[in-house]
Design a protein around this motif. Structure first.
Motif, short mmCIF file in Angstrom:
data_model
loop_
_atom_site.label_atom_id
_atom_site.label_comp_id
_atom_site.label_asym_id
_atom_site.label_seq_id
_atom_site.Cartn_x
_atom_site.Cartn_y
_atom_site.Cartn_z
N ASP A 1 -6.14 55.27 6.51
CA ASP A 1 -5.52 55.52 7.81
C ASP A 1 -5.61 54.32 8.76
OD1 ASP A 1 -8.25 55.75 8.06
OD2 ASP A 1 -8.23 57.68 9.10
N CYS A 2 -6.01 53.17 8.25
CA CYS A 2 -6.09 51.96 9.08
C CYS A 2 -4.74 51.24 9.09
CB CYS A 2 -7.16 51.01 8.54
SG CYS A 2 -8.84 51.61 8.74
N VAL A 3 -4.27 50.93 10.28
CA VAL A 3 -3.03 50.17 10.44
C VAL A 3 -3.33 49.01 11.39
CG1 VAL A 3 -0.64 50.21 11.25
CG2 VAL A 3 -1.58 52.18 10.02
N TYR A 4 -2.85 47.82 11.05
CA TYR A 4 -3.12 46.64 11.85
C TYR A 4 -1.88 46.23 12.64
CZ TYR A 4 -7.52 45.88 9.37
OH TYR A 4 -8.79 46.01 8.87
N THR B 164 -9.79 44.55 16.54
CA THR B 164 -10.42 45.39 17.54
C THR B 164 -9.68 46.73 17.62
OG1 THR B 164 -10.96 43.41 18.83
CG2 THR B 164 -11.15 45.52 19.95
N ARG B 165 -10.43 47.80 17.70
CA ARG B 165 -9.84 49.13 17.78
C ARG B 165 -9.05 49.26 19.09
NH1 ARG B 165 -10.97 54.42 15.78
NH2 ARG B 165 -9.09 55.61 16.29
N VAL B 166 -7.85 49.84 19.00
CA VAL B 166 -7.00 50.05 20.17
C VAL B 166 -6.96 51.53 20.51
CG1 VAL B 166 -4.76 49.55 21.19
CG2 VAL B 166 -5.57 48.18 19.28
N PHE B 167 -7.07 51.83 21.80
CA PHE B 167 -7.06 53.22 22.25
C PHE B 167 -5.78 53.63 22.96
CE2 PHE B 167 -11.61 52.01 22.19
CZ PHE B 167 -12.05 52.91 21.23
N SER C 135 -15.90 45.47 21.59
CA SER C 135 -16.33 44.59 20.51
C SER C 135 -15.43 44.78 19.29
CB SER C 135 -17.78 44.89 20.12
OG SER C 135 -18.65 44.72 21.22
N PRO C 136 -15.15 43.72 18.56
CA PRO C 136 -14.31 43.84 17.36
C PRO C 136 -15.06 44.53 16.22
CG PRO C 136 -15.15 41.61 17.55
CD PRO C 136 -15.57 42.33 18.80
N VAL C 137 -14.30 45.11 15.29
CA VAL C 137 -14.92 45.72 14.12
C VAL C 137 -15.18 44.69 13.04
CG1 VAL C 137 -13.99 48.02 14.55
CG2 VAL C 137 -12.65 46.38 13.24
N TRP C 138 -14.39 43.61 13.04
CA TRP C 138 -14.66 42.50 12.13
C TRP C 138 -14.00 41.23 12.64
CZ3 TRP C 138 -10.42 40.06 10.13
CH2 TRP C 138 -9.26 40.79 9.91
#
Length: 264
Positions: A109-112, A137-140, A126-129
């Motif tokens: 379910d990860c989309v960049y 970085t996760r976007v909300f 903070s970034p995840v990697w």
């Protein structure tokens, strides 16, 4: 990684630009013929408009349909794929960003999102990697634009399930409750229109060959609007815990000086 570039068959100059750009970066790709807005009837447009609360353009529906065609192809091939629109300009180190994403074993379910958009986003603090140059970085919230993103086959299949009726593609795509969206920075993709300083102007002004269509039912329109506001609220709550609202980071010097001229 497989690369699909959504492009109208009549846009020969843009296709030439994309071909030169990909050759320069040493990337293989294929064009995916875009769905044509002119093929939609007035009845088609009104039917689509009845499922979205904001004014709907013929081009909006064509864009929505084109991305669905891409998702269907990805599910059939069962391959993680980068989808680009044909006005996407790529940074000189774009291939490095793609290799970093490709090397990861992410959940289905990860989309960049690789695209710069001239609006603030709400992102995790903070970034995840990070690979030392690029970071994810996760976007909300406030995720807009579908000119450059990486999606896998299971996520594409889920998107197909979720889009059996029309929705404005970028506003809908990036706000699925099940989606884990990550922003790549500095952004290695930008739409051609935003490289000339127009990011300081009103972004995303949409032009149409036709009038805008609106829902026929005011009650349904209001109910759909309430539903969208609920999604925004959910994302805001997520962003309150460990998130921050800011502009996306990009390196203008990493993009060609005048891609619009080379596309003409």
């Amino acid at each position: 990684m497989k690369i699909l570039i959504i492009s109208r068959t009549s846009e020969e100059k843009r296709r030439q630009f994309q071909t030169r750009q990909m050759q320069k970066l040493g990337l293989e790709f294929e064009f995916l013929d875009a769905f044509e807005a002119r093929d939609l009837s007035v009845e088609d447009c009104q039917k689509a408009a009845n499922t979205w609360p904001s004014p709907t353009l013929r081009e909006d529906i064509a864009c929505f349909t084109s991305h669905r065609i891409a998702w269907k192809l990805i599910t059939e091939r069962n391959e993680r794929t980068l989808i680009l629109e044909d006005d996407a300009v790529l940074s000189e180190s774009f291939a490095d960003a793609i290799r970093s994403i490709e090397a990861r074993s992410d959940d289905w379910d990860c989309v960049y999102d690789l695209e710069f958009a001239p609006r603030p986003h709400i992102l995790a603090k903070s970034p995840v990697w990070t690979d030392g140059i690029y970071r994810a970085t996760r976007v909300f919230q406030n995720r807009v634009g579908t000119a450059g993103y990486v999606i896998g086959p299971r996520a594409a299949a889920k998107m197909l399930e979720d889009t059996k009726t029309y929705a404005l593609i970028d506003a809908y795509f990036w706000h699925r409750a099940w989606l884990k969206a990550y922003q790549i920075e500095p952004t290695p993709v930008i739409q051609m229109q935003f490289l000339d300083g127009s990011a300081d102007k009103a972004p995303f002004v949409r032009k149409s060959i036709d009038r805008a269509f609106s829902p026929q039912s005011k009650l349904r329109k209001n109910l759909m609007r309430i539903g969208l506001e609920g999604i925004k609220t959910r994302n805001l709550i997520r962003g309150w815990f460990g998130g921050e609202k800011r502009a996306l980071r990009m390196d203008r010097a990493s993009f060609p000086p005048d891609p619009a001229r080379s596309a003409d």
